[in-house]
Write a protein that holds these residues in place. Structure first.
Motif, mmCIF file in Angstrom:
data_model
loop_
_atom_site.group_PDB
_atom_site.id
_atom_site.type_symbol
_atom_site.label_atom_id
_atom_site.label_comp_id
_atom_site.label_asym_id
_atom_site.label_seq_id
_atom_site.Cartn_x
_atom_site.Cartn_y
_atom_site.Cartn_z
ATOM 1 N N GLY A 505 0.830 -1.186 0.000
ATOM 2 C CA GLY A 505 0.000 0.000 0.000
ATOM 3 C C GLY A 505 0.872 1.246 0.000
ATOM 4 O O GLY A 505 2.098 1.158 -0.156
ATOM 5 N N GLU A 528 -8.729 0.065 3.809
ATOM 6 C CA GLU A 528 -8.879 0.222 2.362
ATOM 7 C C GLU A 528 -10.302 0.647 2.016
ATOM 8 O O GLU A 528 -10.517 1.447 1.084
ATOM 9 C CB GLU A 528 -8.542 -1.101 1.658
ATOM 10 C CG GLU A 528 -7.079 -1.486 1.716
ATOM 11 C CD GLU A 528 -6.226 -0.787 0.676
ATOM 12 O OE1 GLU A 528 -6.783 0.006 -0.122
ATOM 13 O OE2 GLU A 528 -4.997 -1.022 0.662
ATOM 14 N N SER A 533 -4.913 3.475 1.570
ATOM 15 C CA SER A 533 -4.074 2.423 0.999
ATOM 16 C C SER A 533 -3.116 1.903 2.060
ATOM 17 O O SER A 533 -2.356 2.664 2.668
ATOM 18 C CB SER A 533 -3.294 2.995 -0.190
ATOM 19 O OG SER A 533 -2.446 2.029 -0.744
#
Length: 641
Positions: A505, A528, A533
Motif C-alpha cells: 500500500g 482500504e 491504501s
C-alpha cells in the motif's frame, strides 16, 4: 448440564470454622461429598481435576487440625486447590472457575484470606512458607506455616534451597510432601501408619530430644554414632534420610486418603515442640472418580465433561495445534539429522516433545520441573556439537533467565528455544501468559528471536533454527490451534533478520510480529474501505530487525503501526529505537506501537482477552485513524491520498 450432587453435610460447612465443629467420624462423609461437589463443578467449567481429587482428604484434615487462616496454608502450584476453595467460603462461586470475572484456577491472594500466597508455578511453597514462619518467629506469633508440595515439584532445586534454610523456622514450619506418583516410597499400609503416629508423637519427640541432650554430654564420637544409628534406622524404615540431612524431622509415609491415619499424625505435628517437620503423604491422582483414576494423564486438566460417563466435551475438529506442528516438524527433521535433540521441563505433551520422543526416544529428554537445568544442559549439548531444541513455555522460561544469559548468550552457543504459550492463554490467566519473552530475549546480544504468524511459518522457522549454528535462536508461538494454512511439504530456510511483505500500500503501514497478522490483514481491509491504501508486513524477526524493510516502510508511509502480542519493550520498542536513531521521528513520521497492556490480565476467553488488550482489527483501525486525526471530512477532502 451435570446435576448437582446431594451434599447435606457439606452444605453446613461454609468456612473451616464450621468444619472444625464436626466430629472426626463425620469427616469421611464430608470428604465424599466434597469430592462429588468438585467433580460436578469441574464437569461444568473444565479445569484441573486429577490433582484436586487426590488431596480431598488431605485438605479436609489440614483445615480440621490447623487453625487456618491464622495458620498459613500454602499450596504449591495451586492447581489442586479446588477442594480448598470450596471449604473456604467460595463454594457459591466454584462454578465460575477459570471464567472471566470468576474464581482463579489457582491460589490468589486477592481472592481470599485463606490464600496467603498466590501460586500457579511450581516449587515456590516451601520458600514462601519459610518466610511466613520466620516472620511469625520474629514477631513472637504462634501461627504455623504449612506448605503442601507435590513430589513432581521436588524436582526443582528451589525446593531444596528452601529446605536447606528451614531449621531457622523451628516448629512453625510444616511441609507436607504429597507423593502422588509413588516415586519416593513403596505402597504404605498399617505398619507405616503406626510408625508415623509413633515417631510424630510428643512422647517420642520428647524422648528423642532427651536422648540427644544426653548423647551430647558423651564424647563427640559416641554422640555422632548414636545420631547416625537412629537416623539411618528410621531412614531404612521410612525413607526420610535425605530430609533429615536438610534439617527436617521426617514423618511418614502415610496413606493420604485414610483420615484415621492423617488426623492423629497432623495433630502430633501441630503440637510438636521440635521442628521443622516434613510429613510424607501418599495419594492417588483422580482418587474416587474412576475415569480419572484409570487415565490420570488425560484427566489432569480437562474440558467440560459428563460426570456419569467421564466423556469430555470437545468442539468440532479445528486446525492443527501449534505445539503439534512443532513436534511433528522437529521429528521429521531429526530423521536426517542425528544431531537434533529435544529437551522439555515436565511438559512433553504441552510442547509437542512427546511426538519427538516417540520417534527419537534416545534424543528426547524430560528433565522434570527444572528449567534452569534444562537450559544449561542444552548449552552443554550445543557446546559438544549437538543441535538441541529447548522447548519450554514462555512463562516457565522466565525461571531460567540467568542461565539463558550466562550459559547460552554470553558464550554464543547455538541452543534453539521453542517457546510455547507465547502470548495470552485464556483460562490459565496471568500466571501462564507468555507476555515477556520478546522483551527478555531480544535485549540480549547474539540472540535471534522469531515469531510465527501461522503453522507454515512455524514449520519454516523450526527448520531455520535447526540449520542455524551461529548462536542462540528462539521461535515463539501461541497456545492452541493455528489458522488452518497447513504445513508445506518442502520447508524454507529463512534468511535471518528478513521479513516479508504480505500486502502493498502507500499511506498506512502495519508492521506485524507473530499471530496478530490475521487481525492486521482484517484491519487493512477495513482501512482500504475508507480509501486508506495500506501495507502489511510480517516482520518475522524481533531480532535482528529487518532494518531495510522497516526503514522503507517508515519513510514511504504517512503512518506506521507495530502490532505484537507481547509486553512493552518488545518489537515496538526496537522499531522506535531504530526510528529515533535515524531521525525518522523528527521528519514527522506518525509511528504508533500496539502491544499488551502494562498490567496482568485475568483469565477469560481468548477473544475477550484480545479485545481487552486492544489488539484486534478494530483497534488497529482506531489507532491508525487516531494518528491521522481521521474523520469523514478528512476522507471527503482527499486526505486518503
Amino acid at each position: 448440564m451435570n446435576d448437582l450432587p446431594q451434599t447435606p453435610l457439606l452444605d453446613t460447612v461454609k468456612t473451616p470454622d464450621d468444619l472444625r465443629k464436626l466430629k472426626t467420624g463425620q469427616l469421611r462423609q464430608l470428604s465424599d461429598e466434597l469430592r462429588e461437589e468438585m467433580i460436578s463443578a469441574v464437569g461444568t467449567t473444565g479445569g484441573h481435576l486429577g490433582s484436586g481429587l487426590g488431596v480431598v482428604e488431605l485438605t479436609v484434615a489440614i483445615h480440621y487440625i490447623f487453625n487456618t487462616p491464622e495458620d498459613r496454608l500454602i499450596w504449591d502450584v495451586g492447581h489442586q486447590c479446588y477442594p480448598h476453595k470450596i471449604l473456604t467460603g467460595r463454594r457459591d462461586r466454584i462454578r465460575t472457575l477459570r471464567q472471566g470475572g470468576g474464581l482463579s484456577g489457582f491460589t490468589k491472594r486477592a481472592e481470599s484470606e485463606y490464600d496467603p500466597f498466590g501460586a500457579a508455578h511450581s516449587s515456590t511453597s516451601i520458600s514462601a512458607a519459610l518466610g511466613f514462619a520466620i516472620a511469625n518467629k520474629l514477631n513472637d506469633r504462634p501461627g504455623k506455616a504449612i506448605a503442601v508440595i507435590g513430589d513432581g515439584a521436588m524436582s526443582a532445586g528451589m525446593a531444596y534451597e528452601a529446605m536447606n534454610n528451614a531449621e531457622q523456622a523451628g516448629n512453625r514450619l510444616v511441609v507436607i510432601l504429597n507423593d502422588n506418583d509413588m516415586s519416593i516410597a513403596p505402597p504404605v499400609g498399617g505398619l507405616s501408619a503406626y510408625l508415623a503416629r509413633v515417631v510424630s508423637s510428643s512422647e517420642y519427640l520428647g524422648l528423642r530430644s532427651l536422648a540427644s541432650k544426653v548423647a551430647r554430654r558423651l564424647s563427640r564420637r559416641v554422640h555422632q554414632s548414636l545420631g547416625r544409628a537412629e537416623e539411618y534406622t528410621r531412614g531404612m524404615v521410612a525413607g526420610g534420610t535425605l530430609f533429615e540431612e536438610l534439617g527436617f524431622y521426617y514423618v511418614g509415609p502415610i496413606d493420604g486418603h485414610n483420615l484415621d491415619h492423617l488426623i492423629p499424625v497432623l495433630e502430633n505435628v501441630r503440637d510438636a515442640k521440635e521442628g521443622p517437620v516434613l510429613v510424607h503423604v501418599v495419594t492417588q491422582k483422580g482418587k474416587g472418580y474412576a475415569p480419572a483414576e484409570n487415565a490420570a494423564d488425560k484427566y489432569h486438566g480437562v474440558q467440560k465433561f459428563d460426570v456419569i460417563t467421564g466423556a469430555q466435551h470437545k468442539g468440532p475438529p479445528g486446525p492443527a495445534k501449534y505445539q503439534d506442528v512443532f513436534g511433528e516438524t522437529l521429528s521429521k527433521l531429526a530423521e536426517t539429522d542425528d544431531r537434533i535433540c529435544a529437551i522439555t521441563a515436565a511438559m512433553p505433551g504441552g510442547t509437542g516433545v512427546d511426538k519427538f520422543a516417540r520417534a527419537h526416544p534416545d534424543r528426547s529428554f524430560d528433565v522434570g520441573i527444572a528449567e534452569q537445568h534444562a537450559v544449561t544442559f542444552a548449552a552443554g549439548l550445543a557446546a559438544q556439537g549437538m543441535r538441541p531444541f529447548c522447548a519450554i513455555y514462555s512463562t516457565f522460561l522466565q525461571r531460567a533467565y540467568d542461565q539463558v544469559v550466562h550459559d547460552v548468550a554470553i558464550q554464543n552457543l547455538p541452543v534453539r528455544f521453542a517457546i510455547d504459550r507465547a502470548g495470552l492463554v485464556g483460562a490459565d490467566g496471568a500466571t501462564h501468559a507468555g507476555s515477556f519473552d520478546v522483551t527478555y530475549l531480544a535485549t540480549l546480544p547474539n540472540f535471534v528471536v522469531m515469531a510465527a504468524a501461522d503453522e507454515a511459518e512455524l514449520a519454516h522457522m523450526t527448520y531455520t533454527a535447526a540449520e542455524y549454528d551461529d548462536g542462540p535462536i528462539a521461535v515463539r508461538y501461541p497456545r492452541g490451534g493455528g489458522t488452518g494454512v497447513g504445513v508445506p511439504e518442502v520447508l524454507e530456510k529463512l534468511e535471518i533478520g528478513k521479513g516479508r511483505m504480505v500486502r502493498e500500500g502507500k499511506k498506512v503501514a502495519i508492521l506485524s510480529l507473530g499471530t496478530r497478522l490475521a487481525e492486521a490483514l482484517k484491519a487493512a481491509d477495513a482501512l482500504e474501505s475508507k480509501g486508506l491504501s495500506t501495507s502489511v508486513a510480517d516482520l518475522r524477526f524481533a531480532k535482528p530487525l529487518d532494518e531495510a524493510l522497516i526503514r522503507k516502510l517508515l519513510t514511504t508511509h504517512e503512518v506506521a503501526v507495530t502490532v505484537e502480542e507481547g509486553a512493552v519493550g518488545g518489537l515496538g520498542a526496537h522499531v522506535l529505537t531504530l526510528a529515533s536513531d535515524e531521525g525518522l521521528i523528527d521528519a514527522g513520521l506518525k509511528l504508533r506501537t500496539m502491544r499488551l497492556p502494562d498490567r496482568f490480565q485475568d483469565q477469560d476467553k481468548p477473544e475477550k482477552q484480545y479485545d481487552e488488550a486492544r489488539l484486534n482489527a478494530e483497534h488497529i483501525v482506531e489507532t491508525v485513524l487516531g494518528a491521522l486525526r481521521w474523520n469523514e471530512t478528512s476522507k471527503q477532502s482527499g486526505a486518503s491520498a
